[in-house]
Design a protein around this motif. Structure first.
Motif, PDB file in Angstrom:
ATOM      1  N   LEU A  52      31.139 103.396  67.655  1.00 31.37           N
ATOM      2  CA  LEU A  52      31.736 103.069  66.363  1.00 31.37           C
ATOM      3  C   LEU A  52      31.260 101.664  66.017  1.00 31.37           C
ATOM      4  N   THR A  53      30.347 101.569  65.066  1.00 35.63           N
ATOM      5  CA  THR A  53      29.682 100.301  64.779  1.00 35.63           C
ATOM      6  C   THR A  53      30.097  99.718  63.425  1.00 35.63           C
ATOM      7  N   LYS A  54      29.664  98.500  63.193  1.00 34.26           N
ATOM      8  CA  LYS A  54      29.892  97.864  61.902  1.00 34.26           C
ATOM      9  C   LYS A  54      29.161  98.616  60.791  1.00 34.26           C
ATOM     10  N   MET A  55      28.048  99.260  61.144  1.00 24.54           N
ATOM     11  CA  MET A  55      27.315 100.059  60.171  1.00 24.54           C
ATOM     12  C   MET A  55      28.175 101.235  59.703  1.00 24.54           C
ATOM     13  N   ASP A  56      28.888 101.866  60.644  1.00 23.96           N
ATOM     14  CA  ASP A  56      29.813 102.952  60.285  1.00 23.96           C
ATOM     15  C   ASP A  56      30.806 102.472  59.236  1.00 23.96           C
ATOM     16  N   ALA A  57      31.428 101.332  59.511  1.00 19.91           N
ATOM     17  CA  ALA A  57      32.482 100.821  58.639  1.00 19.91           C
ATOM     18  C   ALA A  57      31.942 100.469  57.254  1.00 19.91           C
TER      19      ALA A  57
ATOM     20  N   ASN B 286      14.705  92.981  47.034  1.00 19.68           N
ATOM     21  CA  ASN B 286      14.589  91.708  47.753  1.00 19.68           C
ATOM     22  C   ASN B 286      15.790  91.486  48.675  1.00 19.68           C
ATOM     23  N   MET B 287      16.481  92.575  48.979  1.00 21.03           N
ATOM     24  CA  MET B 287      17.647  92.503  49.861  1.00 21.03           C
ATOM     25  C   MET B 287      17.204  92.299  51.311  1.00 21.03           C
ATOM     26  N   PRO B 288      17.888  91.428  52.053  1.00 20.11           N
ATOM     27  CA  PRO B 288      17.544  91.248  53.472  1.00 20.11           C
ATOM     28  C   PRO B 288      17.993  92.452  54.288  1.00 20.11           C
ATOM     29  N   PRO B 289      17.369  92.716  55.425  1.00 16.44           N
ATOM     30  CA  PRO B 289      17.786  93.847  56.266  1.00 16.44           C
ATOM     31  C   PRO B 289      19.075  93.535  57.026  1.00 16.44           C
ATOM     32  N   TYR B 290      19.851  94.580  57.265  1.00 17.51           N
ATOM     33  CA  TYR B 290      21.095  94.450  58.027  1.00 17.51           C
ATOM     34  C   TYR B 290      21.107  95.422  59.203  1.00 17.51           C
ATOM     35  N   ARG B 291      19.946  95.604  59.812  1.00 10.87           N
ATOM     36  CA  ARG B 291      19.832  96.560  60.912  1.00 10.87           C
ATOM     37  C   ARG B 291      20.716  96.185  62.102  1.00 10.87           C
ATOM     38  N   PHE B 292      21.027  94.900  62.221  1.00 12.96           N
ATOM     39  CA  PHE B 292      21.837  94.447  63.352  1.00 12.96           C
ATOM     40  C   PHE B 292      23.242  95.036  63.332  1.00 12.96           C
ATOM     41  N   LEU B 293      23.702  95.496  62.171  1.00 13.03           N
ATOM     42  CA  LEU B 293      25.043  96.074  62.093  1.00 13.03           C
ATOM     43  C   LEU B 293      25.154  97.346  62.929  1.00 13.03           C
ATOM     44  N   ALA B 294      24.040  98.052  63.091  1.00 10.15           N
ATOM     45  CA  ALA B 294      24.045  99.280  63.887  1.00 10.15           C
ATOM     46  C   ALA B 294      24.115  98.988  65.377  1.00 10.15           C
ATOM     47  N   ASP B 295      23.864  97.743  65.764  1.00 10.55           N
ATOM     48  CA  ASP B 295      23.885  97.363  67.180  1.00 10.55           C
ATOM     49  C   ASP B 295      25.165  96.629  67.569  1.00 10.55           C
ATOM     50  N   GLN B 296      26.051  96.446  66.599  1.00 10.68           N
ATOM     51  CA  GLN B 296      27.289  95.717  66.873  1.00 10.68           C
ATOM     52  C   GLN B 296      28.486  96.650  66.786  1.00 10.68           C
ATOM     53  N   ASP B 297      29.233  96.769  67.878  1.00 15.38           N
ATOM     54  CA  ASP B 297      30.434  97.600  67.872  1.00 15.38           C
ATOM     55  C   ASP B 297      31.491  96.982  66.968  1.00 15.38           C
ATOM     56  N   LEU B 298      32.237  97.841  66.291  1.00 10.40           N
ATOM     57  CA  LEU B 298      33.299  97.371  65.413  1.00 10.40           C
ATOM     58  C   LEU B 298      34.503  96.943  66.249  1.00 10.40           C
ATOM     59  N   ASP B 299      34.996  95.751  65.997  1.00 10.87           N
ATOM     60  CA  ASP B 299      36.179  95.240  66.708  1.00 10.87           C
ATOM     61  C   ASP B 299      37.415  95.955  66.173  1.00 10.87           C
ATOM     62  N   GLN B 300      38.074  96.706  67.035  1.00 10.70           N
ATOM     63  CA  GLN B 300      39.237  97.490  66.620  1.00 10.70           C
ATOM     64  C   GLN B 300      40.565  96.805  66.920  1.00 10.70           C
TER      65      GLN B 300
ATOM     66  N   ASP C 240      30.118 111.093  60.964  1.00 15.23           N
ATOM     67  CA  ASP C 240      29.379 110.039  61.665  1.00 15.23           C
ATOM     68  C   ASP C 240      28.491 109.326  60.648  1.00 15.23           C
ATOM     69  N   PHE C 241      28.901 108.167  60.194  1.00 12.84           N
ATOM     70  CA  PHE C 241      28.232 107.492  59.084  1.00 12.84           C
ATOM     71  C   PHE C 241      26.899 106.868  59.474  1.00 12.84           C
ATOM     72  N   ASP C 242      26.797 106.321  60.683  1.00 10.05           N
ATOM     73  CA  ASP C 242      25.567 105.608  61.049  1.00 10.05           C
ATOM     74  C   ASP C 242      24.572 106.445  61.838  1.00 10.05           C
ATOM     75  N   GLY C 243      24.902 107.699  62.094  1.00 10.79           N
ATOM     76  CA  GLY C 243      23.981 108.577  62.817  1.00 10.79           C
ATOM     77  C   GLY C 243      24.026 108.438  64.317  1.00 10.79           C
TER      78      GLY C 243
END
Length: 245
Positions: free
Chosen positions: A214-219, A137-151, A206-209
């Motif tokens: 470099l995205t939040k999904m990677d982190a 019942n976990m919500p999706p977090y697909r948006f993390l792959a579309d957001q660059d990680l703030d460095q 490369d964690f997110d494929g």
């Protein structure tokens, strides 16, 4: 004496004084041991501060509320150990601020999730949880792959951790941004500067494929993939409590 409590109840000043004394005693009992906490945590080989990427992923993990459904605390009970692995050690959370121990488990405990699944599995799970766990019942977090990680703030994050006692070196703080990018480099050498600073067991790739970003999904996946992997429990032996400092 216990029969004289009505004297306190009839005089508000004495009641306030009594409450203050009782609360003070309770506070001392709970707070005083914290001043000796460093001497009560067993030092375990392999435990290290998070890499910059893992630290950023941990912030995302907390920010998205993942801790609300997943504890990171395997208790020393037979059914817990058989399901999740070796019980959690205090030393494994010694650099966590705040730590993720708890009793809430809408989802499974994640203390030993590192290396249990591939990076691709985590990407799929975060994108569409029910595609790999139908009953989730976990919500999706697909948006993390579309957001660059703030460095930009990564050095500040490490400095903040240093301020609360995490032993990052000046070299680690200075090279935080470089190490952040090096960890997602799939062609990084096993003798890279990142591993020289954080140890040979740091997971790189490369964690997110998506090697282009470099995205939040990677982190987040980098953080999940190290949970429970720092201590080699094949060689770990619990120290006799009598020998602890």
């Amino acid at each position: 004496m216990w029969k004289q409590h009505h004297r306190f109840e009839r005089h508000s000043l004495w009641l306030v004084i009594g409450i203050t004394i009782v609360v003070s005693i309770g506070g001392i009992v709970e707070i005083a041991p914290l001043f000796w906490v460093e001497s009560t945590i067993e030092e375990v080989e392999g435990v290290r501060p998070y890499t910059p990427l893992e630290l950023a992923g941990r912030d995302i993990y907390i920010g998205e509320g993942c801790y609300g459904c997943h504890s990171q605390m395997v208790r020393p009970l037979r059914d817990e150990v058989e399901r999740y692995g070796h019980y959690s050690l205090a030393a494994e959370s010694m650099y966590d601020h705040p730590f993720q121990w708890g009793s809430k488990r809408t989802g499974p405990d994640l203390a030993r999730v590192g290396g249990k699944y591939s990076n691709d599995w985590h990407v799929e799970h975060l994108t569409d949880p029910r595609s790999v766990v139908p009953e989730s019942n976990m919500p999706p977090y697909r948006f993390l792959a579309d957001q660059d990680l703030d460095q930009h703030a990564i050095q500040a994050k490490l400095r903040a951790m240093v301020a609360v006692g995490v032993p990052y070196t000046a070299d680690q703080v200075e090279n935080a941004t470089a190490d952040l990018n090096a960890q997602v480099d799939p062609f990084a050498s096993e003798t890279s500067a990142l591993r020289s600073r954080y140890g040979p067991r740091v997971a790189q790739g490369d964690f997110d494929g998506n090697p282009e970003r470099l995205t939040k999904m990677d982190a987040l996946i980098a953080y999940l993939q190290q949970l429970g992997t720092m201590v080699d429990f094949r060689t770990y032996q619990a120290e006799d409590p009598e020998n602890l400092r």
